[in-house]
Design a protein around this motif. Sequence first.
Motif, short mmCIF file in Angstrom:
data_model
loop_
_atom_site.label_atom_id
_atom_site.label_comp_id
_atom_site.label_asym_id
_atom_site.label_seq_id
_atom_site.Cartn_x
_atom_site.Cartn_y
_atom_site.Cartn_z
N PRO A 63 0.82 -1.21 0.00
CA PRO A 63 0.00 0.00 0.00
C PRO A 63 0.86 1.26 0.00
O PRO A 63 1.98 1.26 0.52
N LYS A 98 -3.77 2.54 16.17
CA LYS A 98 -2.57 1.75 16.49
C LYS A 98 -1.70 2.47 17.50
O LYS A 98 -1.16 1.85 18.42
N LYS A 107 2.25 5.02 1.04
CA LYS A 107 2.43 5.68 2.33
C LYS A 107 1.36 6.76 2.50
O LYS A 107 0.81 7.26 1.52
N ILE A 108 1.07 7.11 3.74
CA ILE A 108 0.05 8.13 4.02
C ILE A 108 0.47 9.47 3.41
O ILE A 108 -0.38 10.22 2.91
N ALA A 115 -6.74 4.61 11.26
CA ALA A 115 -6.13 3.34 11.65
C ALA A 115 -4.78 3.58 12.31
O ALA A 115 -4.44 2.92 13.32
N ALA A 116 -4.00 4.53 11.79
CA ALA A 116 -2.70 4.83 12.40
C ALA A 116 -2.88 5.41 13.80
O ALA A 116 -2.10 5.09 14.72
N ARG A 146 -6.83 5.57 6.59
CA ARG A 146 -5.46 5.24 6.99
C ARG A 146 -5.01 6.07 8.19
O ARG A 146 -4.33 5.58 9.08
N LEU A 153 -0.71 9.93 -0.21
CA LEU A 153 -2.14 9.97 -0.51
C LEU A 153 -2.66 11.41 -0.49
O LEU A 153 -2.11 12.29 0.19
N GLU A 210 -9.78 7.14 1.45
CA GLU A 210 -8.71 6.21 1.78
C GLU A 210 -7.68 6.86 2.71
O GLU A 210 -7.19 6.23 3.65
N TYR A 211 -7.38 8.13 2.46
CA TYR A 211 -6.43 8.86 3.30
C TYR A 211 -6.92 8.91 4.75
O TYR A 211 -6.17 8.63 5.69
#
Length: 135
Positions: free
Chosen positions: A101, A124, A103-104, A120-121, A117, A107, A113-114
């Motif tokens: 995929p 985490k 990298k952020i 999600a980051a 992500r 994007l 999608e950005y």
Amino acid sequence: MSILRSLLKIKTSITVPNSTWLSLIPGVNSNSLHTSAICCAAVKKTAAAGGVLGLGKGKKKLSKLSTMEKKVLPVETDPEKLLKDDSEYPDWLWTLNTSGPPKIEDLDPSTKEYWLRVRAAGMKRNNRLKSMRKF
């Protein structure tokens, strides 16, 4: 009290008029009760699921399945037959992303999608920080 215990072991609900119920229990005055009937329900306990009915249905015996024979499929191992010229494959095959995929940072921030992500980051990061905390 042994009569009371035996009545509570019954698996169904029973409704008994006060006069009958009171005659079974010694030392209880019929004038001290204000209802015309007493309803008793006994709970059946099972060993499965901590005594809650319907949650633990117990172990079921599995019937033995007949042994299935493996089907041996012929596999081509000759590389000359397997590999073709590049012109025989479709054009889109050579444009597929095989590096993983993006990298952020690469994007566009105006896409969904950005932001998925980024979310999600962030989760985490929060989970990692929580796992390092002491109780």
